[in-house]
Design a protein around this motif. Structure first.
Motif, PDB file in Angstrom:
ATOM      1  N   UNK A   8       0.977  -0.878  -0.043  1.00 51.63           N
ATOM      2  CA  UNK A   8      -0.078   0.072   0.125  1.00 51.63           C
ATOM      3  C   UNK A   8       0.757   1.601   0.277  1.00 51.63           C
ATOM      4  N   UNK A   9       2.283   1.601   1.188  1.00 54.57           N
ATOM      5  CA  UNK A   9       3.047   1.948   0.589  1.00 54.57           C
ATOM      6  C   UNK A   9       3.921   2.876  -0.657  1.00 54.57           C
ATOM      7  N   UNK A  10       3.822   1.819  -1.593  1.00 56.86           N
ATOM      8  CA  UNK A  10       4.893   2.160  -2.736  1.00 56.86           C
ATOM      9  C   UNK A  10       3.619   2.166  -3.499  1.00 56.86           C
ATOM     10  N   UNK A  11       1.974   1.921  -3.023  1.00 60.01           N
ATOM     11  CA  UNK A  11       1.224   2.172  -4.137  1.00 60.01           C
ATOM     12  C   UNK A  11       0.813   3.934  -3.769  1.00 60.01           C
ATOM     13  N   UNK A  12       0.257   4.327  -2.537  1.00 58.36           N
ATOM     14  CA  UNK A  12       0.370   5.849  -2.827  1.00 58.36           C
ATOM     15  C   UNK A  12       1.648   6.607  -2.560  1.00 58.36           C
ATOM     16  N   UNK A  39      -2.814   9.733  10.150  1.00 62.91           N
ATOM     17  CA  UNK A  39      -3.786   9.283  10.393  1.00 62.91           C
ATOM     18  C   UNK A  39      -2.850   7.813   9.886  1.00 62.91           C
ATOM     19  N   UNK A  40      -4.035   6.052  10.203  1.00 69.24           N
ATOM     20  CA  UNK A  40      -4.028   5.158  10.306  1.00 69.24           C
ATOM     21  C   UNK A  40      -3.900   4.202   9.408  1.00 69.24           C
ATOM     22  N   UNK A  41      -3.615   3.615   8.838  1.00 76.16           N
ATOM     23  CA  UNK A  41      -3.953   2.773   7.585  1.00 76.16           C
ATOM     24  C   UNK A  41      -4.147   1.163   8.198  1.00 76.16           C
ATOM     25  N   UNK A  42      -4.925   0.228   8.075  1.00 73.97           N
ATOM     26  CA  UNK A  42      -4.442  -1.156   8.237  1.00 73.97           C
ATOM     27  C   UNK A  42      -5.200  -1.629   6.604  1.00 73.97           C
ATOM     28  N   UNK A  82     -10.154   0.955   1.337  1.00 70.88           N
ATOM     29  CA  UNK A  82      -9.309   2.429   0.644  1.00 70.88           C
ATOM     30  C   UNK A  82      -7.997   1.764   0.569  1.00 70.88           C
ATOM     31  N   UNK A  83      -7.958   0.505   0.318  1.00 70.72           N
ATOM     32  CA  UNK A  83      -5.919  -0.464   0.054  1.00 70.72           C
ATOM     33  C   UNK A  83      -6.349   0.024  -1.328  1.00 70.72           C
ATOM     34  N   UNK A  84      -5.196  -0.605  -1.994  1.00 69.28           N
ATOM     35  CA  UNK A  84      -5.120  -0.768  -3.404  1.00 69.28           C
ATOM     36  C   UNK A  84      -4.723  -1.842  -3.689  1.00 69.28           C
ATOM     37  N   UNK A  85      -5.063  -2.170  -5.264  1.00 67.93           N
ATOM     38  CA  UNK A  85      -5.545  -3.987  -5.611  1.00 67.93           C
ATOM     39  C   UNK A  85      -4.439  -4.647  -5.235  1.00 67.93           C
ATOM     40  N   UNK A  86      -3.416  -4.200  -5.535  1.00 66.54           N
ATOM     41  CA  UNK A  86      -1.754  -5.230  -4.218  1.00 66.54           C
ATOM     42  C   UNK A  86      -1.733  -5.388  -3.572  1.00 66.54           C
ATOM     43  N   UNK A  87      -2.306  -4.096  -2.273  1.00 69.83           N
ATOM     44  CA  UNK A  87      -2.067  -4.613  -1.122  1.00 69.83           C
ATOM     45  C   UNK A  87      -3.578  -5.730  -0.457  1.00 69.83           C
TER      46      UNK A  87
END
Length: 377
Positions: A147-151, A296-299, A304-309
């Motif tokens: 997710x970090x990579x995609x963002x 903000x904390x993403x889990x 809301x996360x990306x397809x690869x995540x």
């Protein structure tokens, strides 16, 4: 007959953490079936371990060369398709090279080889073999790292301004201060571990991770390594300054003598609009930091996360996933490649990652030996 990918394993027997990690990871998505291998160079322990984990012993081999010889006698529809190399570092290159020459797909523990020259040879062998090769930089499999990579790729944090990774362990601290242990630990033996201990073992994780999430190529390094004792030939601690091809600067801090630390790997990428931070010991949290805004904390597992995540998330939100899941996502990506399915190039580290990792190790050591100067990768 099972339609699972036939997997062979080299090393990883007994109480090996790496062995358990790979075996469980390979089973998670029901893509692989372990059919044999060589778990230990001592035959009694090798066959005993196969019995312990319930494997048929007809494809447990006395050594690596015998495994290749006997597997090639089998029809293509029966022989091992993928072989995982979980041995000490000095065996990675000869095993991987011979496997590729004989048409096998390979999953190799890092560091990929013990030298950059070996890595380049392996790269040429792979070109001729045209098979699949993965290096297990395990942490790239975590959903929130993906997710970090995609963002970052989507511009959420703006242009990257600084890259930063810290990887602290303490396991070698009691070893380094004991003369006998120091002299008899394979990771501190250049003949078995290569030219670096700390940088080769965990520094490469940090290097690959920074390139993976930022998708920037690190161009040059300036290193200062710590050996603690004069008779110790291998670094156990080090700091590396970084410069990327587009001028972004950063740092990698690594240590295996950070007393009391367990596996403290932290990755931070700072952009002009926001920053992202991830901690391996709390891998289900990705922190988004913005000036003047609440943290903000993403889990994992949320829409809301990306397809690869999401593709690498097996459980609903609130159910923690860990290192077995992360390694399993790498095995899943390799399975897609072996089966000729469509896959994202971020799903598993490749030969290119392995080659760059070896170049990084050698240039860090060179930088230190030449008096802490900038050296190009």
């Amino acid at each position: 007959m099972s339609n699972k990918i036939r997997l062979g394993i080299l090393g990883g027997g007994g109480d090996s953490l790496i062995g358990i990690l790979h075996r469980i990871a390979s089973s998670m998505y029901d893509k692989y079936e372990i059919v044999g291998g060589v778990f230990n160079p001592v035959w009694e322990e090798n066959i005993g371990f196969a019995n312990q984990i319930g494997l048929p012993t007809n494809r447990i081999y006395v050594d690596f060369d015998k495994m290749i010889e006997e597997e090639l006698k089998l029809p293509v529809s029966e022989r091992m398709q993928v072989v995982s190399i979980l041995t000490p570092n000095f065996l990675h290159f000869p095993m991987a090279n011979k496997l590729l020459e004989n048409g096998f797909n390979v999953i190799c523990e890092k560091p990929m080889t013990t030298s950059y020259d070996e890595a380049k040879i392996l790269q040429e062998t792979l070109k001729k073999a045209n098979t699949v090769f993965a290096v297990t930089y395990t942490y790239t499999g975590y959903p929130m790292i993906r997710q970090m990579r995609q963002m970052i790729a989507d511009g959420v944090i703006g242009n990257v301004q600084k890259i930063d990774a810290q990887y602290y362990q303490g396991w070698i601290n009691p070893v380094i201060h004991d003369d006998e242990l120091r002299a008899n630990t394979w990771r501190l033996d250049p003949e078995k571990g290569g030219i670096s201990c700390c940088i080769g073992d965990i520094g490469t994780h940090a290097f690959d991770m920074l390139e993976y999430v930022s998708q920037l190529r690190i161009k040059s390094v300036l290193a200062d390594l710590n050996f603690v004792y004069e008779d110790n030939q291998m670094d156990v601690d080090g700091t590396v300054l970084l410069r990327t091809e587009n001028g972004v600067k950063g740092v990698i801090c690594t240590s295996q003598i950070a007393t009391g630390e367990e596996n403290n790997f932290i990755v931070k990428i700072y952009g002009e609009k926001a920053g992202l931070k991830w901690e391996q010991e709390n891998p289900n949290y990705l922190y988004l930091m913005q000036d003047g805004e609440p943290l903000r904390v993403l889990k994992p597992g949320h829409s809301y996360n990306s397809e690869i995540s999401l593709d690498g998330t097996k459980l609903p939100p609130g159910h923690p996933e860990g290192i077995f899941d992360s390694m399993a996502n790498i095995y899943k990506g390799v399975a897609k490649a072996v089966n000729g399915e469509k896959y994202d190039h971020g799903e598993f580290p490749t030969m290119i990652d392995g080659v760059r990792g070896m170049s990084f190790i050698e240039k860090v050591v060179e930088s230190h030996q030449k008096g802490n100067i900038w050296v190009e990768i």
